[in-house]
Design a protein around this motif. Structure first.
Motif, PDB file in Angstrom:
ATOM      1  N   LEU A   1      -0.663   2.971  -3.014  1.00 37.53           N
ATOM      2  CA  LEU A   1      -1.524   4.087  -2.603  1.00 37.53           C
ATOM      3  C   LEU A   1      -0.719   5.360  -2.383  1.00 37.53           C
ATOM      4  O   LEU A   1      -1.213   6.330  -1.829  1.00 37.53           O
ATOM      5  N   HIS A   2       0.546   5.347  -2.807  1.00 40.35           N
ATOM      6  CA  HIS A   2       1.363   6.550  -2.682  1.00 40.35           C
ATOM      7  C   HIS A   2       0.688   7.677  -3.473  1.00 40.35           C
ATOM      8  O   HIS A   2       0.214   7.456  -4.592  1.00 40.35           O
ATOM      9  N   PRO A   3       0.630   8.886  -2.881  1.00 41.99           N
ATOM     10  CA  PRO A   3      -0.120   9.956  -3.538  1.00 41.99           C
ATOM     11  C   PRO A   3       0.313  10.225  -4.985  1.00 41.99           C
ATOM     12  O   PRO A   3      -0.530  10.530  -5.829  1.00 41.99           O
ATOM     13  N   LEU A   4       1.596  10.130  -5.246  1.00 43.91           N
ATOM     14  CA  LEU A   4       2.050  10.400  -6.618  1.00 43.91           C
ATOM     15  C   LEU A   4       2.219   9.121  -7.424  1.00 43.91           C
ATOM     16  O   LEU A   4       1.734   8.980  -8.539  1.00 43.91           O
TER      17      LEU A   4
ATOM     18  N   ASP B   1       0.826  -1.208   0.000  1.00 47.33           N
ATOM     19  CA  ASP B   1       0.000   0.000   0.000  1.00 47.33           C
ATOM     20  C   ASP B   1       0.861   1.259   0.000  1.00 47.33           C
ATOM     21  O   ASP B   1       0.475   2.277  -0.560  1.00 47.33           O
ATOM     22  N   GLY B   2       2.038   1.158   0.644  1.00 48.65           N
ATOM     23  CA  GLY B   2       2.971   2.277   0.623  1.00 48.65           C
ATOM     24  C   GLY B   2       3.327   2.666  -0.809  1.00 48.65           C
ATOM     25  O   GLY B   2       3.561   3.827  -1.115  1.00 48.65           O
TER      26      GLY B   2
ATOM     27  N   PRO C   1      -1.337   6.771  -8.543  1.00 45.69           N
ATOM     28  CA  PRO C   1      -2.060   7.022  -9.796  1.00 45.69           C
ATOM     29  C   PRO C   1      -1.229   6.672 -11.026  1.00 45.69           C
ATOM     30  O   PRO C   1      -1.780   6.173 -12.024  1.00 45.69           O
TER      31      PRO C   1
END
Lengths: 617, 145
Positions: free
Chosen positions: A226-229, A222-223, A232
């Motif tokens: 689901l990392h913000p940059l 998930d690190g 995606p």
């Protein structure tokens, strides 16, 4: 043997979503219901049958997952009604199998207490024990049994050995079923649920002997995912890889199938009399062959989707897309129905049942057909293969890029349409997102193979039934009566001639229009229909080539692009329309969907055709 | 909530870290509740006790802690314990409870979305839950990091 009971005993499986109920159901009944690693896969009640070791006939009822008995969404209501015996003409189940994910015991135990409070005979299936043990969690089963007062059975639904504990105890359990009546569900308000949670947490403290932090693999993955940059970017890359793969990996098997059918076609043409030869070659082989050639692409696409579903990535994708969805006025949960619609809009529309707000659900249903379903794949591939060169732009396959663009066109138009709907006909507040993200799991080889085979089988069955009969029917309609003007004098030509003026402004010729009509049944049918129409039409030179080669000479580029634009939107699928009718229970909404999609299709095709005409002179 | 019965452990809480809504430091011995049960700045506070893995966790409502946050205010990797909800009977709070949030539970923000930091993925005990900032704002958390 206790076969002397006048009816089967009924066992209902209930519990939080994604706790393995359907996996257990499939294991016990030999069923093949869809399983995956995200909450809300099962949205319907499903029954199966098996015999206990002692020979008692049992009906097993698989239900959608619920966190409580409030029954806010359609799928939750199905589950709540079934266990409380509120379904007309049905007695409540004789025994509840309450499922609890052992790795989430502390968090979910209160819902078990709520279910137990119904007063029905129940056992607790403590599932995913293998995963709990792997994580280092130790649970005192006997203490748990004492604390909650119902039998507790450890289980690992995915394996036969993991289901044995229940199978072995079932006869004893069924013999000693207590006679109880259902009490009404607890009315859940802030106070009652807090009290349940407090009780559950103190039981958890007694029975969890050793507890570790969360699954480290899931935390690490998930690190990244689901990392913000990075997240995606990875999501876009996965989708992009999927469409590239559909193109580049499928080339060789598709060529093989193509040459196989060409040879069959050649052989069938030798048959006497000529009429039979034409029937077999132009009707059956050209029709079927033009669709079956896409099997490798379908396999690759579904392979990807199944892997995403089974691994646990699906709900991460929903997480990453949530903000975008919210801005379009859609529920975050809508992402999963919409993603399923990439395979087929029919299960996608059903999956919208997990959405609580009726407006959100309707909006999701209305836009689900805009997602590029696998039945569009043959249409897109055919046209792209004929009109887009097989060159590479940088490292990317150009045909794959066009396909990706078509998928994006579907996604963005869905977002825009949803936005407009939410501002107009389905106005209201957006619903919150509240979704469990499951631990990552390695997909099971057998489940993967089974899931893939089911998809292949559906495709083949459609090819063998709908497409086959359309090809034959069309061959007949397009062959008779014979005249000087070829196909134009046939029955199909007469129908086509009536519709032709409507479609001329968007660049469709008579053959295309004829193929569109049976293409209402399902999108890929249009390809089979064109296979037949052009085979009948063709001169000897063209017959030697595949359908895409025929189209190259028969169509112009603007017509081809216009046809692609038409298929991004056109609701050419009876099953989808029927499913929308069923799930909205409204003729008006169904007509609205069909109407707006045809209107969009026409407008998009018109613009595409005329812009392309202007560019190509 | 049974504060007068038995002997309890307090999960390593240093009660002197709490202050009231006027940010006045409340002096209290680490293990003993009597000072807190007196009215603080003219109001009495409600103390809720929730069992946790190694003892009990005390939730103080009605007066603010310097370590009191709303769940949506937590940064990535910040952790804490749920100590209450913004509203008692709100439909959304009941849903949050149903999916598992309860007083005393460990929460940790694992990740936040790119645009506006929403949605948030939260570890709740061993479970991971995704929710939007608006709903996360209903969960009150005492920081432990």
């Amino acid at each position: 043997m206790s076969n002397d009971t006048d009816r089967e005993l009924r066992l209902a499986m209930i519990g939080a979503p994604n706790t393995g109920k359907t996996t257990f159901f499939n294991g016990l009944t030999g069923g093949r219901a869809k399983t995956a690693n995200y909450p809300g896969v099962t949205v319907e009640r499903r029954t199966g049958h098996f015999h206990t070791l002692g020979g008692t006939a049992v009906e097993l009822i698989d239900l959608p997952g619920i966190y409580g008995l409030a029954g806010r969404t359609l799928d939750e209501r199905v589950a709540v009604d079934a266990i409380t015996g509120r379904i007309e003409g049905e007695t409540p189940p004789d025994l509840l199998l309450i499922f609890l994910d052992a790795t989430h015991l502390r968090t979910h135990l209160h819902s078990v207490l709520e279910l137990k409070a119904l007063g029905r005979p129940a056992v607790l299936i403590l599932n995913m024990m293998d995963l709990a043990e792997r994580d280092g969690t130790k649970i005192d089963i006997a203490a748990l049994e004492r604390a909650i007062g119902i039998p507790v059975i450890p289980s690992n639904a995915a394996r036969k050995s993991g289901r044995e504990a229940l199978v072995n105890r079932l006869d004893t359990l069924l013999e000693s079923l207590p006679k109880t009546t259902t009490t009404d569900p607890l009315s859940i308000d802030g106070t009652t649920i807090k009290a349940l949670q407090k009780e559950a947490r103190s039981i958890a403290n007694q029975v969890i002997l050793h507890e570790t932090g969360m699954n480290t693999l899931t935390r690490r993955l998930d690190g990244i995912f689901l990392h913000p940059l990075l997240g995606p970017v990875i999501l876009a890359a996965i989708l992009f890889l999927m469409f590239q793969a559909v193109y580049s990996w499928a080339n060789i098997p598709m060529d093989l199938i193509d040459s196989g059918f060409s040879q069959l076609y050649g052989l069938a043409k030798q048959i006497k009399p000529d009429m039979l030869a034409s029937f077999l070659a132009d009707g059956v082989i050209a029709g079927l062959g033009s669709v079956l050639i896409f099997l490798p692409q379908i396999i690759i696409l579904f392979g990807f989707i199944l892997l995403l579903e089974a691994s646990g990535y699906m709900s991460r994708a929903a997480f990453l897309m949530d903000e975008l969805m919210r801005r379009a006025g859609l529920n975050g949960r809508a992402f999963i129905p919409l993603l399923s619609s990439f395979a087929c809009a029919v299960p996608g529309i059903m999956a919208a049942r997990t959405i609580e707000s009726e407006r959100d659900r309707l909006t999701t249903i209305m836009v689900a057909p805009l997602m590029t379903c696998s039945a569009r794949l043959p249409v897109y591939t055919l046209i792209i293969a004929a009109f887009i060169p097989r060159e590479k732009i940088g490292m990317f396959n150009q045909q794959g890029l066009v396909m990706f663009a078509l998928y994006l066109a579907g996604i963005f138009s869905a977002l825009i349409v949803a936005y407009i709907l939410r501002k107009t006909v389905t106005k209201g507040e957006t619903q919150p997102l509240l979704m469990e993200l499951p631990s990552y799991k390695l997909p099971q080889v057998w489940d993967f193979a089974l899931g893939l085979w089911q998809r292949i089988w559906i495709f083949l069955r459609r090819a063998g039934t709908i497409i086959f009969s359309v090809a034959i029917g069309l061959w007949f309609l397009a062959s008779f009566p014979k005249g000087d003007n070829g196909i134009r004098d046939s029955f199909a030509g007469m129908i086509g001639s009536v519709l032709e003026p409507i479609f001329r402004p968007i660049g469709f010729n008579l053959e295309t229009v004829i193929a569109l009509v049976p293409g209402m049944a399902a999108r890929e049918v249009v390809v089979a229909a064109m296979g037949t129409v052009y085979a009948l039409q063709g001169n000897d030179e063209q017959i030697a080539g595949s359908l895409s080669q025929i189209l190259q000479s028969a169509w112009t580029l603007p017509s081809a692009l216009s046809f692609l634009a038409w298929y991004v939107f056109a609701p050419q699928c009876f099953s989808t329309i029927a499913m929308v009718r069923r799930e909205t229970n409204s003729l008006n909404w169904t007509l609205f969907m069909v109407g707006y999609l045809f209107a969009l299709a026409y407008i998009a095709a018109f613009i595409t055709y005329h812009v392309a005409l202007a560019f190509t002179g | 909530m049974g504060l007068d019965t038995g002997v309890r452990r307090y999960d390593g809480y240093k009660l002197r870290n709490y202050s009231d809504s006027n940010r006045n430091l409340v002096e209290a011995p680490a293990a003993g509740l009597s000072p807190l049960r007196r009215p603080v700045t003219g109001r009495s506070c409600v103390i809720t006790e929730m069992p946790v893995a190694n003892g009990s966790h005390l939730c103080f409502t009605d007066f603010m802690s310097t370590k009191r946050r709303k769940l949506n205010e937590l940064k990535r990797h910040e952790a804490g314990r749920v100590c209450g909800f913004a509203a008692h009977n709100d439909a959304m709070v009941i849903k949050l409870r149903e999916i598992g949030f309860a007083e005393g539970d460990e929460v940790e923000v694992l990740g936040r979305g790119l645009i506006g930091g929403t949605p948030i993925s939260v570890r709740l005990n061993q479970t991971v839950i995704a929710l939007r900032t608006r709903e996360a704002g209903l969960v009150e958390v005492d920081l432990t990091t």
